[in-house]
Design an enzyme around this catalytic site. Sequence first.
Site, PDB file in Angstrom:
ATOM      1  CB  CYS A  47      -0.837   0.034   1.274  1.00 10.75           C
ATOM      2  SG  CYS A  47      -1.630  -1.533   1.631  1.00 10.75           S
ATOM      3  NE  ARG A  84       3.869   2.332  -1.802  1.00  9.52           N
ATOM      4  CZ  ARG A  84       5.167   2.109  -1.764  1.00  9.52           C
ATOM      5  NH1 ARG A  84       5.967   2.782  -2.552  1.00  9.52           N
ATOM      6  NH2 ARG A  84       5.684   1.240  -0.926  1.00  9.52           N
ATOM      7  CD1 TRP A 125      -2.859  -4.549  -5.191  1.00 10.56           C
ATOM      8  CD2 TRP A 125      -1.587  -5.675  -3.735  1.00 10.56           C
ATOM      9  NE1 TRP A 125      -2.556  -5.761  -5.747  1.00 10.56           N
ATOM     10  CE2 TRP A 125      -1.786  -6.478  -4.883  1.00 10.56           C
ATOM     11  CE3 TRP A 125      -0.819  -6.188  -2.681  1.00 10.56           C
ATOM     12  CZ2 TRP A 125      -1.249  -7.755  -5.011  1.00 10.56           C
ATOM     13  CZ3 TRP A 125      -0.281  -7.462  -2.816  1.00 10.56           C
ATOM     14  CH2 TRP A 125      -0.497  -8.221  -3.970  1.00 10.56           C
ATOM     15  CG  ASN A 153       3.656  -0.380   2.482  1.00  9.87           C
ATOM     16  OD1 ASN A 153       4.751   0.018   2.153  1.00  9.87           O
ATOM     17  ND2 ASN A 153       3.110  -1.401   1.898  1.00  9.87           N
ATOM     18  N   GLY A 154       2.800  -3.049   4.434  1.00  6.29           N
ATOM     19  CA  GLY A 154       3.664  -4.178   4.761  1.00  6.29           C
ATOM     20  C   GLY A 154       2.832  -5.353   5.236  1.00  6.29           C
ATOM     21  CD  GLU A 175       6.960  -7.655 -20.892  1.00  3.23           C
ATOM     22  OE1 GLU A 175       7.123  -8.463 -19.968  1.00  3.23           O
ATOM     23  OE2 GLU A 175       6.436  -6.542 -20.696  1.00  3.23           O
ATOM     24  CE  LYS A 224       3.105  -5.847 -20.064  1.00  5.22           C
ATOM     25  NZ  LYS A 224       4.368  -5.497 -19.480  1.00  5.22           N
ATOM     26  CD  GLU A 264       0.509  -6.358 -16.521  1.00  6.01           C
ATOM     27  OE1 GLU A 264       1.490  -6.090 -17.219  1.00  6.01           O
ATOM     28  OE2 GLU A 264       0.483  -6.132 -15.295  1.00  6.01           O
ATOM     29  CG  HIS A 311       8.362 -32.051 -25.087  1.00  5.34           C
ATOM     30  ND1 HIS A 311       8.776 -33.331 -25.379  1.00  5.34           N
ATOM     31  CD2 HIS A 311       9.148 -31.221 -25.831  1.00  5.34           C
ATOM     32  CE1 HIS A 311       9.787 -33.286 -26.232  1.00  5.34           C
ATOM     33  NE2 HIS A 311      10.035 -32.009 -26.531  1.00  5.34           N
ATOM     34  CE  LYS A 322       4.317   1.337 -13.586  1.00  8.58           C
ATOM     35  NZ  LYS A 322       4.417   0.464 -14.768  1.00  8.58           N
TER      36      LYS A 322
HETATM   37  O1  M6R Z   1       8.828  -1.825 -10.599  1.00  5.51           O
HETATM   38  P1  M6R Z   1       9.315  -3.168 -11.038  1.00  5.51           P
HETATM   39  O2  M6R Z   1       9.943  -3.139 -12.374  1.00  5.51           O
HETATM   40  O3  M6R Z   1      10.203  -3.828 -10.024  1.00  5.51           O
HETATM   41  O4  M6R Z   1       8.015  -4.063 -11.153  1.00  5.51           O
HETATM   42  C1  M6R Z   1       8.128  -5.434 -11.406  1.00  5.51           C
HETATM   43  C2  M6R Z   1       6.801  -6.030 -11.768  1.00  5.51           C
HETATM   44  O5  M6R Z   1       5.910  -5.913 -10.704  1.00  5.51           O
HETATM   45  C3  M6R Z   1       6.196  -5.355 -13.005  1.00  5.51           C
HETATM   46  O6  M6R Z   1       7.062  -5.408 -14.086  1.00  5.51           O
HETATM   47  C4  M6R Z   1       4.878  -6.038 -13.397  1.00  5.51           C
HETATM   48  O7  M6R Z   1       5.122  -7.342 -13.811  1.00  5.51           O
HETATM   49  C5  M6R Z   1       4.173  -5.221 -14.475  1.00  5.51           C
HETATM   50  N1  M6R Z   1       2.841  -4.905 -14.059  1.00  5.51           N
HETATM   51  C6  M6R Z   1       4.081  -5.945 -15.770  1.00  5.51           C
HETATM   52  O8  M6R Z   1       3.487  -5.164 -16.755  1.00  5.51           O
END
Ligand code: M6R
Length: 591
Positions: free
Chosen positions: A2, A26, A72, A98-99, A470, A474, A477, A493, A586
């Site tokens: 958070c 966050r 979060w 937070n934590g 990647e 994308k 998510e 396999h 994020k």
């Molecule tokens: O801030 P960071 O690059 O450490 O974040 C790592 C991941 O949480 C981040 O890349 C996440 O996978 C993205 N939402 C992917 O689009």
Amino acid sequence: MCGIFGMIGEHATGITLQALKYLEYRGYDSAGIAIKGHNGINIYKSVGRLHNLEKNLPNGLDSSIAIGHTRWATHGAVSTDNAHPFFSPDKCFAVVHNGIIENYQTLKKQFCSRGAVFTSQTDSETVAHLLQNNYSDSVFGTVLATANSLVGSFAIAITTAYDNNLYAIKNKSPLVVGVSDNGIYLCSDIRCVSHWASKVAVTPDKTVVVVGRNGAHFYDFNGNPIMVEFFTPERAEEMEQVDGDFMLKEIYEIPSKIRLAKAGYFRDGGLKIDAERIKKLSRIYLIGCGTAYNSGLQVASVARKYLDLDILPVIASEFIYDNYPVDGNTLALFISQSGETADTISAVERVRDKGGYTYAVTNTSSSSLRFKCDGFVNIYAGGEFAVASTKAYNCQLVTLLLIILDIARIRQTVSENEYIEIVNGIDKLPVAIDQILANSYEIARIAESVKDSSAVFYIGRTTDYPTACEGSLKLKEISYIHSEAYPAGELKHGTLALMEKGVTVVAIHTCDELSDKMSSSVNEVVARGASVISVGPGELADTSIILPDVHKALYGIVSVVPLQLLAYYVAKRLGRDVDKPRNLAKSVTVE
Ligand code: M6R
């Protein structure tokens, strides 16, 4: 995981709400604020985005003491009851956290056996109960006793009815203290607090902070004063307003940010690691999470051609608890856009404890990761606000490749010609990517046929496999369509069993020498009824996205762009919130 904020000073309510806006990256499951006024502490909280909270706040709430939270969810569902701040039962303390309080169940059981009533399922509410329970006649003593009862990671801000101070307890989760002529601030994030603070201090672990009108004072958990250094923070970029979505805007920024990443790397002096250390290296780890991990995966697959040592991409949360070898000849590159990802930060400690060299590759020069590492390089992607990381990935690839090439040069494992070819090749990428962006309507059209897929598989071989990972991340998510990435040869396999009508396969094929093999993989899935989209310099399927020609070592920086666009357009067609997808944040600041 958070964001927390606290303030003593003029317009504390308004500034706290504004800070929560900056901290929404966050977590955006709920938001809340505790305001201290003449009639005591009042708490307001709402589920969902900050604007839900703002719209429910009564007018005229300005105050000089406030704490706020953006959540979060970790413990307990997304609900108003589980939203922060939490009152102690007697309403003399309000807390935001937070934590993760790891011993909360034991503490909660003890309180409940004595008749205490909890209003939430969170671990955080335990802190409010502890404060009330520990209170004697000194709030400072109460906070210290509470700090010593907690196990886990925590940045906690506390306001109390007993005095006009703010208190904070910090261990492992980030907490920055800021000061300005107008007030004193507690915050999860330097960038956020730098909007108001002229000086900031990064609070060490196991610290209690007391914030009063006359300043901030730091103590260890035994109550001994400690010295903490204040410095002038870099001012954070304003979060501009965009007409559409941040994600699309950020994809369109990729060409210009690639130029900045390269220029910034050389302007800042390149690698900045002692050549003798580089010569002695026996292994390099590329450590990160999510997209940052994928960038490590991608660069490792290219680097194996240019380096004569072990180069191993590892997911940060795995690295922490597994027994990866580390010694004085180990270099660990920690990749993180935010520089605040808890898993990545924790992994640093393991490398440091064993004598390895730690190097942060981040997008924020004032991040916690940067301060933890021996060395640092900025990727210069600029503020990235969409949860789905796009331009940061491309800039991570550019920067990491430059690092790898510098290492190869020092170790004399790349020829000077090839070094120059690749480095100059980076200059051609913006134009190549502009070509793809100019045809984005084509990808939007393809998205129409992908949006109803029952599942989407991304396949590629060697350097294309990380791109598949990647692309798949994308898509899943932001569209919520089930998606996986596979090395193309691995499909047969087991995973081939899932191929049927309704499944889409995205085949990435930038390696010339493997194009026959990729063609076979494509035929195998088509024969089972799947639809295929190929992405490469030539056509491999009925639906093909053709890539412009670039240097082989640089293809991953380009081939991911149509995949970023595809994910975006599929999610838009499904009506998803592309910038703030469900269940995510994020920056993931808990392990
Ligand atoms: O801030 P960071 O690059 O450490 O974040 C790592 C991941 O949480 C981040 O890349 C996440 O996978 C993205 N939402 C992917 O689009």
